[in-house]
Design an enzyme around this catalytic site. Structure first.
Site, PDB file in Angstrom:
ATOM      1  N   LYS A  77       9.497  36.922  36.444  1.00 41.39           N
ATOM      2  CA  LYS A  77       9.588  36.972  35.888  1.00 41.39           C
ATOM      3  C   LYS A  77       8.857  37.717  34.506  1.00 41.39           C
ATOM      4  CE  LYS A  77      10.627  33.183  32.607  1.00 41.39           C
ATOM      5  NZ  LYS A  77      11.786  32.363  31.825  1.00 41.39           N
ATOM      6  N   VAL A 181      18.029  27.604  22.578  1.00 44.29           N
ATOM      7  CA  VAL A 181      19.025  26.355  23.590  1.00 44.29           C
ATOM      8  C   VAL A 181      19.544  25.326  22.637  1.00 44.29           C
ATOM      9  CG1 VAL A 181      19.182  25.599  25.885  1.00 44.29           C
ATOM     10  CG2 VAL A 181      18.569  27.590  25.855  1.00 44.29           C
ATOM     11  N   GLY A 182      18.061  24.656  22.169  1.00 44.84           N
ATOM     12  CA  GLY A 182      17.929  23.166  21.873  1.00 44.84           C
ATOM     13  C   GLY A 182      18.760  24.024  20.391  1.00 44.84           C
TER      14      GLY A 182
HETATM   15  P1  NAD Z   1      13.654  29.415  21.554  1.00 41.23           P
HETATM   16  O1  NAD Z   1      11.946  30.431  21.772  1.00 41.23           O
HETATM   17  O2  NAD Z   1      14.602  29.920  20.891  1.00 41.23           O
HETATM   18  O3  NAD Z   1      12.929  28.390  21.018  1.00 41.23           O
HETATM   19  C1  NAD Z   1      11.841  27.121  21.712  1.00 41.23           C
HETATM   20  C2  NAD Z   1      12.230  26.504  20.124  1.00 41.23           C
HETATM   21  O4  NAD Z   1      10.743  25.598  20.763  1.00 41.23           O
HETATM   22  C3  NAD Z   1      11.383  26.789  18.693  1.00 41.23           C
HETATM   23  O5  NAD Z   1      12.304  26.577  17.646  1.00 41.23           O
HETATM   24  C4  NAD Z   1      10.239  26.408  18.789  1.00 41.23           C
HETATM   25  O6  NAD Z   1       9.555  26.419  17.328  1.00 41.23           O
HETATM   26  C5  NAD Z   1      10.119  25.125  19.442  1.00 41.23           C
HETATM   27  N1  NAD Z   1       8.627  25.526  19.471  1.00 41.23           N
HETATM   28  C6  NAD Z   1       7.546  26.145  20.367  1.00 41.23           C
HETATM   29  N2  NAD Z   1       6.099  24.317  20.231  1.00 41.23           N
HETATM   30  C7  NAD Z   1       7.097  23.413  20.453  1.00 41.23           C
HETATM   31  C8  NAD Z   1       5.931  22.326  20.402  1.00 41.23           C
HETATM   32  N3  NAD Z   1       4.805  21.961  20.791  1.00 41.23           N
HETATM   33  N4  NAD Z   1       7.064  21.155  19.954  1.00 41.23           N
HETATM   34  C9  NAD Z   1       7.804  21.253  19.554  1.00 41.23           C
HETATM   35  N5  NAD Z   1       8.683  22.430  19.181  1.00 41.23           N
HETATM   36  C10 NAD Z   1       8.113  23.651  19.955  1.00 41.23           C
HETATM   37  O7  NAD Z   1      13.092  29.332  23.096  1.00 41.23           O
HETATM   38  P2  NAD Z   1      15.143  28.611  23.931  1.00 41.23           P
HETATM   39  O8  NAD Z   1      15.739  30.480  24.113  1.00 41.23           O
HETATM   40  O9  NAD Z   1      15.589  28.362  22.723  1.00 41.23           O
HETATM   41  O10 NAD Z   1      14.231  28.632  25.159  1.00 41.23           O
HETATM   42  C11 NAD Z   1      13.877  27.239  25.216  1.00 41.23           C
HETATM   43  C12 NAD Z   1      12.974  26.938  26.813  1.00 41.23           C
HETATM   44  O11 NAD Z   1      14.543  26.275  27.078  1.00 41.23           O
HETATM   45  C13 NAD Z   1      12.088  27.428  26.806  1.00 41.23           C
HETATM   46  O12 NAD Z   1      10.906  26.643  28.253  1.00 41.23           O
HETATM   47  C14 NAD Z   1      12.806  28.396  27.991  1.00 41.23           C
HETATM   48  O13 NAD Z   1      12.053  29.133  29.077  1.00 41.23           O
HETATM   49  C15 NAD Z   1      14.536  27.713  28.701  1.00 41.23           C
HETATM   50  N6  NAD Z   1      15.442  28.173  29.219  1.00 41.23           N
HETATM   51  C16 NAD Z   1      15.940  28.701  27.970  1.00 41.23           C
HETATM   52  C17 NAD Z   1      17.784  29.841  28.342  1.00 41.23           C
HETATM   53  C18 NAD Z   1      17.659  31.072  27.540  1.00 41.23           C
HETATM   54  O14 NAD Z   1      18.600  31.325  28.114  1.00 41.23           O
HETATM   55  N7  NAD Z   1      17.673  31.330  26.805  1.00 41.23           N
HETATM   56  C19 NAD Z   1      17.583  30.282  29.936  1.00 41.23           C
HETATM   57  C20 NAD Z   1      16.501  28.302  30.691  1.00 41.23           C
HETATM   58  C21 NAD Z   1      15.474  28.385  30.207  1.00 41.23           C
END
Ligand code: NAD
Length: 352
Positions: A77, A181-182
């Protein structure tokens, strides 16, 4: 280095580029199963120690994730210290690409929080050791929708185990964090008939999901205590801690965020409360499965999706073994991954 998160890492490298302002750390936890692959996180850490702790924990989790998913990849990472909104420039991303190149392929960089496929393409201008590209012969694009699919499959399996329900129809799912992702997960859950309660620090993301899926919006601090069937953390790590575990009303926790547990004692605390926890590194492996297909050079979306659906089978195995052994699924998943890593390390020793 005195970080508590330092655990058997093969290599940790610090990079600074005064011209572009780059401050980055690349952590290679293990190359036993293959080159260490993992995302680049661009984040405004409070201080360097926070960044070190984060990159070490995240890279160790990547080793477990790839091993558990049966991929020929190790765990790594990287973090870029800074505010992506202010500090991200093409020059800085190019400097980071040169840093990745220095490691000679022991680390392959992909997207994570604060980075996009177009940013990875700029990094890829300086090194071929990148994945998750939008364009190219075997490009796999944004891994996030694939991660979301794996999480959705995992939630289905967790709901079946804990609630005895074969469908998400009518289930109330709380999604914390509506980013790449969410946001995609919310769409899949809504299509499956789930009722959504959502929260994100970015209000416009909540409104978009509410408009699209009829989700109810709540404050980020209260979602964990809402009456939910499933709590799906999809923001940053550490959301499951001594305080939030006591507040949780949901019998299932299953979401995409990496490093959801503030520490491993929290897994036992969840187990003691009868809350079924889907280990993060098991349920969120869709993205790395997608990226692995690109690295293998034969990207086939349909084959990737079939493989991602097997995340449900892996979780099924983990939950069954956890129930048999009366312990948290987290420790069962760690054991399964560790067995594969240890076998690969032993095989490598024999060939040296
Ligand atoms: P992203 O940056 O697109 O989304 C993160 C979201 O969380 C944003 O909308 C942000 O505003 C929100 N956020 C940040 N802090 C917050 C808080 N304290 N309370 C509420 N919301 C908050 O990231 P992503 O790519 O969607 O990844 C989300 C999570 O999933 C991360 O932990 C990442 O490491 C994990 N993940 C992502 C992938 C991938 O394919 N992108 C794969 C495995 C794991």
């Amino acid at each position: 280095m005195t970080s508590t998160a330092f655990r058997d890492h093969e290599e940790v490298a610090f990079f600074r580029d005064p011209h572009s302002g780059l401050k980055a750390i690349i952590a290679v936890h293990s190359t036993a199963l293959g080159p260490a692959c993992g995302g680049v996180r661009f984040h405004a850490y409070g201080n360097e120690q926070e960044a070190i702790d984060d990159v070490l924990r995240l890279s160790a989790a990547m080793s477990l994730k790839s091993a558990l998913a049966g991929l020929p990849l190790g765990g790594g990472k990287s973090v870029i210290i800074g505010d992506p909104g202010k500090d991200k420039t093409p020059a800085l991303l190019a400097a980071f690409g040169r840093a990745v190149e220095c490691l000679g392929g022991r680390y392959i960089a992909a997207e994570d929080v604060g980075m996009s496929p177009s940013d990875i393409a700029i990094v890829g201008g300086e090194t071929r050791h990148v994945a998750g590209l939008d364009q190219g012969p075997s490009a796999s694009g944004d891994p996030s929708p694939v991660t979301a699919r794996g999480v959705w499959r995992g939630i289905e399996v967790a709901v079946r185990h804990r609630l005895g329900r074969n469908t998400l129809e009518g289930m109330t799912v709380g999604v914390l964090g509506l980013g790449h992702v969410g946001g995609a997960l919310a769409g899949l859950l809504s299509d499956a008939g789930a009722r959504l309660v959502v929260a994100d620090i970015a209000e416009e993301r909540c409104r978009t999901v509410a408009d699209r899926c009829g989700a109810r919006i709540v404050d980020v601090d209260v979602l964990v205590g809402e009456r939910l069937d499933v709590f799906a953390p999809c923001a940053l790590g550490g959301i499951l801690n001594a305080e939030t575990v006591g507040q949780l009303e949901a019998p299932v926790v299953a979401g995409a965020a990496n490093n959801q547990l503030a520490d491993e004692t929290i897994a036992d605390a969840l187990h003691a409360r009868g809350i079924l926890y889907a280990p993060d590194f098991a349920i969120n492996a869709g993205g790395i499965v997608n990226v692995a297909a690109e690295i293998a050079g034969n990207y086939d979306r349909a084959a990737v999706m079939r493989r991602v659906d097997r995340i449900g089978d892996t979780l099924d195995e983990i939950f069954l073994r956890a129930a048999r052994e009366g312990r948290s699924p987290h420790f069962v998943a760690v054991d399964l991954a560790q067995e594969r890593l240890d076998a690969a390390r032993a095989a490598r020793q024999q060939t040296l």
